[in-house]
Design an enzyme around this catalytic site. Structure first.
Site, PDB file in Angstrom:
ATOM      1  N   CYS A  72      -0.730   3.823  -8.993  1.00 40.83           N
ATOM      2  CA  CYS A  72       0.304   2.986  -8.069  1.00 40.83           C
ATOM      3  C   CYS A  72       0.478   1.663  -8.502  1.00 40.83           C
ATOM      4  O   CYS A  72      -0.320   0.870  -8.909  1.00 40.83           O
ATOM      5  CB  CYS A  72      -0.425   2.791  -6.767  1.00 40.83           C
ATOM      6  SG  CYS A  72       0.430   1.684  -5.554  1.00 40.83           S
ATOM      7  N   CYS A  75      -0.576  -1.629  -6.226  1.00 41.08           N
ATOM      8  CA  CYS A  75      -1.839  -1.958  -6.129  1.00 41.08           C
ATOM      9  C   CYS A  75      -2.177  -3.153  -6.783  1.00 41.08           C
ATOM     10  O   CYS A  75      -1.571  -3.317  -7.797  1.00 41.08           O
ATOM     11  CB  CYS A  75      -2.673  -0.692  -6.302  1.00 41.08           C
ATOM     12  SG  CYS A  75      -3.002   0.488  -4.733  1.00 41.08           S
ATOM     13  N   HIS A 134      -3.785   0.736  -0.308  1.00 40.41           N
ATOM     14  CA  HIS A 134      -2.867   1.804  -0.576  1.00 40.41           C
ATOM     15  C   HIS A 134      -3.089   2.785   0.541  1.00 40.41           C
ATOM     16  O   HIS A 134      -1.737   3.445   0.732  1.00 40.41           O
ATOM     17  CB  HIS A 134      -3.301   2.429  -1.947  1.00 40.41           C
ATOM     18  CG  HIS A 134      -2.576   3.288  -2.251  1.00 40.41           C
ATOM     19  ND1 HIS A 134      -1.266   3.338  -3.204  1.00 40.41           N
ATOM     20  CD2 HIS A 134      -2.368   4.824  -2.170  1.00 40.41           C
ATOM     21  CE1 HIS A 134      -0.801   4.401  -3.220  1.00 40.41           C
ATOM     22  NE2 HIS A 134      -1.343   5.333  -2.704  1.00 40.41           N
ATOM     23  N   ASN A 174      11.751   1.843   4.148  1.00 38.71           N
ATOM     24  CA  ASN A 174      11.595   3.243   3.849  1.00 38.71           C
ATOM     25  C   ASN A 174      10.220   3.735   3.981  1.00 38.71           C
ATOM     26  O   ASN A 174       9.582   3.278   3.287  1.00 38.71           O
ATOM     27  CB  ASN A 174      12.493   3.641   2.812  1.00 38.71           C
ATOM     28  CG  ASN A 174      13.874   3.194   2.677  1.00 38.71           C
ATOM     29  OD1 ASN A 174      14.459   3.037   3.495  1.00 38.71           O
ATOM     30  ND2 ASN A 174      14.362   2.815   1.488  1.00 38.71           N
ATOM     31  N   HIS A 185       2.740   3.474  -1.539  1.00 38.08           N
ATOM     32  CA  HIS A 185       2.038   2.316  -0.973  1.00 38.08           C
ATOM     33  C   HIS A 185       2.894   1.725   0.031  1.00 38.08           C
ATOM     34  O   HIS A 185       3.870   1.638  -0.118  1.00 38.08           O
ATOM     35  CB  HIS A 185       2.068   1.353  -2.342  1.00 38.08           C
ATOM     36  CG  HIS A 185       0.870   0.009  -1.879  1.00 38.08           C
ATOM     37  ND1 HIS A 185      -0.145   0.146  -2.333  1.00 38.08           N
ATOM     38  CD2 HIS A 185       1.109  -0.954  -1.415  1.00 38.08           C
ATOM     39  CE1 HIS A 185      -1.090  -0.998  -2.052  1.00 38.08           C
ATOM     40  NE2 HIS A 185      -0.149  -1.739  -1.309  1.00 38.08           N
ATOM     41  N   HIS A 187       4.971  -0.762   1.699  1.00 39.81           N
ATOM     42  CA  HIS A 187       5.743  -1.779   1.129  1.00 39.81           C
ATOM     43  C   HIS A 187       7.414  -1.632   1.673  1.00 39.81           C
ATOM     44  O   HIS A 187       7.793  -0.371   2.253  1.00 39.81           O
ATOM     45  CB  HIS A 187       6.051  -1.765  -0.437  1.00 39.81           C
ATOM     46  CG  HIS A 187       6.961  -0.605  -0.922  1.00 39.81           C
ATOM     47  ND1 HIS A 187       6.470   0.899  -0.901  1.00 39.81           N
ATOM     48  CD2 HIS A 187       8.182  -0.576  -1.414  1.00 39.81           C
ATOM     49  CE1 HIS A 187       7.450   1.467  -1.377  1.00 39.81           C
ATOM     50  NE2 HIS A 187       8.444   0.932  -1.783  1.00 39.81           N
ATOM     51  N   GLN A 189      11.518  -3.496   1.290  1.00 40.94           N
ATOM     52  CA  GLN A 189      12.278  -4.107   0.179  1.00 40.94           C
ATOM     53  C   GLN A 189      13.262  -5.262   0.906  1.00 40.94           C
ATOM     54  O   GLN A 189      13.740  -5.157   2.200  1.00 40.94           O
ATOM     55  CB  GLN A 189      13.436  -3.195  -0.602  1.00 40.94           C
ATOM     56  CG  GLN A 189      12.508  -2.050  -0.942  1.00 40.94           C
ATOM     57  CD  GLN A 189      13.334  -0.903  -2.036  1.00 40.94           C
ATOM     58  OE1 GLN A 189      14.211  -1.487  -2.751  1.00 40.94           O
ATOM     59  NE2 GLN A 189      13.326   0.152  -1.170  1.00 40.94           N
TER      60      GLN A 189
END
Length: 357
Positions: A72, A75, A134, A174, A185, A187, A189
């Site tokens: 990942c 991470c 994660h 998303n 992971h 997250h 944007q």
């Protein structure tokens, strides 16, 4: 909150947001990275009067690494492996996307012929890592962690709005392979657009033609009716819109009209956290499985119609039943004419029953 700015090996900016003032963020990026790609092209569609970003370099972006934390890129780094985050731990991190749709790294753009105008896709794209864990998700974040994420969103909204050529800042998440995520992971944007997006233009156009305050009246009407309200507290209300396009769609409004995330008070940010995560958990509880979703903050444009705009979040899922997805087929994709398979009042009732658990 402590805010620390550093840079990755290819020059991209990275910002740590920490609860502790003594957090050490001196770690450096040890990777040999390729030069950053030039900015995408913006091409104008004269038939729809919309801009389209042409970003061929994004074909090479990371796609669903299979090794979990071992592969990942979001991470924390370790002694054995360097990632996009040089530090060995973090609270919340924001950094410039390695494969951006919009950036300030301009190249050469020629005439493509026809009636389409071409210009550089000025702006910026950033990644927001909500947690170093994660295996977590936004719905599992503590209230304090959500507030820290909101601090990061507000900070980036203000900073990106100050970039020359940026017209709108969009914070979003998303979630789920069904939605199209490329990294699992937790997250989100942030896009800093060089134009006002089509949906925002539609909403603000409707607000400008309405006699009164359209957004405030929608919120007041939903609160008065109550039928589609999913959750509420003194400062926020979450409801399914009467004309929901998606099978499970919830809009979350602050009770006070503000243009963007940077304008929220500490009290409003604190009140948002438990309400929003309860709605996310209700999504997951509907069918006893992880719910794919898009979570989108609607903020005022940077330079126009700020007095008309009303900050709100729109959350929706493409899952319409335990093993069925809503695909945007002919009517939705070709004509932009939505057909919803789930009655909004029933969706609200089902979500409300999960929030109460």
């Amino acid at each position: 909150m402590k805010r620390t700015i550093t840079h990755l090996a290819d020059g991209r900016e990275l910002i740590y947001f920490d609860r502790r003032d003594d957090a050490d963020r001196s770690a450096i990026d040890r990777r040999p990275l390729e030069p950053r790609p030039v900015a995408s092209e913006l091409r104008y569609d004269p038939l729809t009067e919309e801009w389209v970003a042409i970003a061929g370099h994004r074909q090479t972006r990371t796609f669903l690494p299979t090794g979990g934390t071992a592969e990942c890129p979001l991470c924390p780094s370790t002694d054995a492996r360097s990632t996009e985050i040089p530090s060995y731990d973090y609270d919340v991190v924001v950094f410039e996307n390695r494969f951006p749709s919009f950036s300030g790294n301009f190249g050469t753009y020629g005439d493509v012929g026809g009636l389409s105008e071409v210009r550089p896709a000025v702006g910026r794209c950033e990644v927001v890592c909500f947690t170093s864990d994660h295996s977590s998700s936004f719905s599992k974040l503590s209230d304090a962690q959500v507030e820290l994420v909101m601090e990061a969103w507000a900070d980036r909204t203000a900073e990106l709005s100050a970039i020359e050529g940026v017209e709108q800042v969009f914070c979003f998440e998303n979630r789920g392979e069904e939605i199209g995520i490329t990294i699992a992971h937790p997250h989100g944007q942030i896009y800093a657009y060089p134009y006002v997006t089509p949906r925002t233009k539609l909403q603000l156009g409707a607000a400008s033609r309405y006699t009164g305050n359209l957004f405030a009246d929608v919120l007041a009407a939903e609160r008065a009716a109550g039928t589609r309200v999913v959750a509420a507290n003194e400062l926020w209300t979450a409801f399914v819109p009467a004309a929901a396009r998606w099978p499970y769609e919830v809009h979350v409004y602050p009770h006070r009209q503000v243009p963007d995330l940077a304008a929220l008070t500490e009290e409003e940010r604190a009140a948002f956290a438990p309400l929003y995560t309860s709605v996310l958990r209700a999504f997951d509880g509907l069918f006893g499985m992880t719910m794919p979703y898009i979570s989108a903050w609607h903020q005022a444009p940077v330079r126009q119609d700020r007095e008309l705009a009303y900050l709100h979040l729109e959350l929706f899922s493409i899952r319409r039943a335990p093993n069925k997805l809503k695909f945007l087929a002919g009517s939705e994709s070709a004509m932009g004419a939505f057909v919803n398979d789930v009655l909004p009042e029933e969706a609200a009732r089902m979500l409300r029953s999960q929030v109460d658990h």
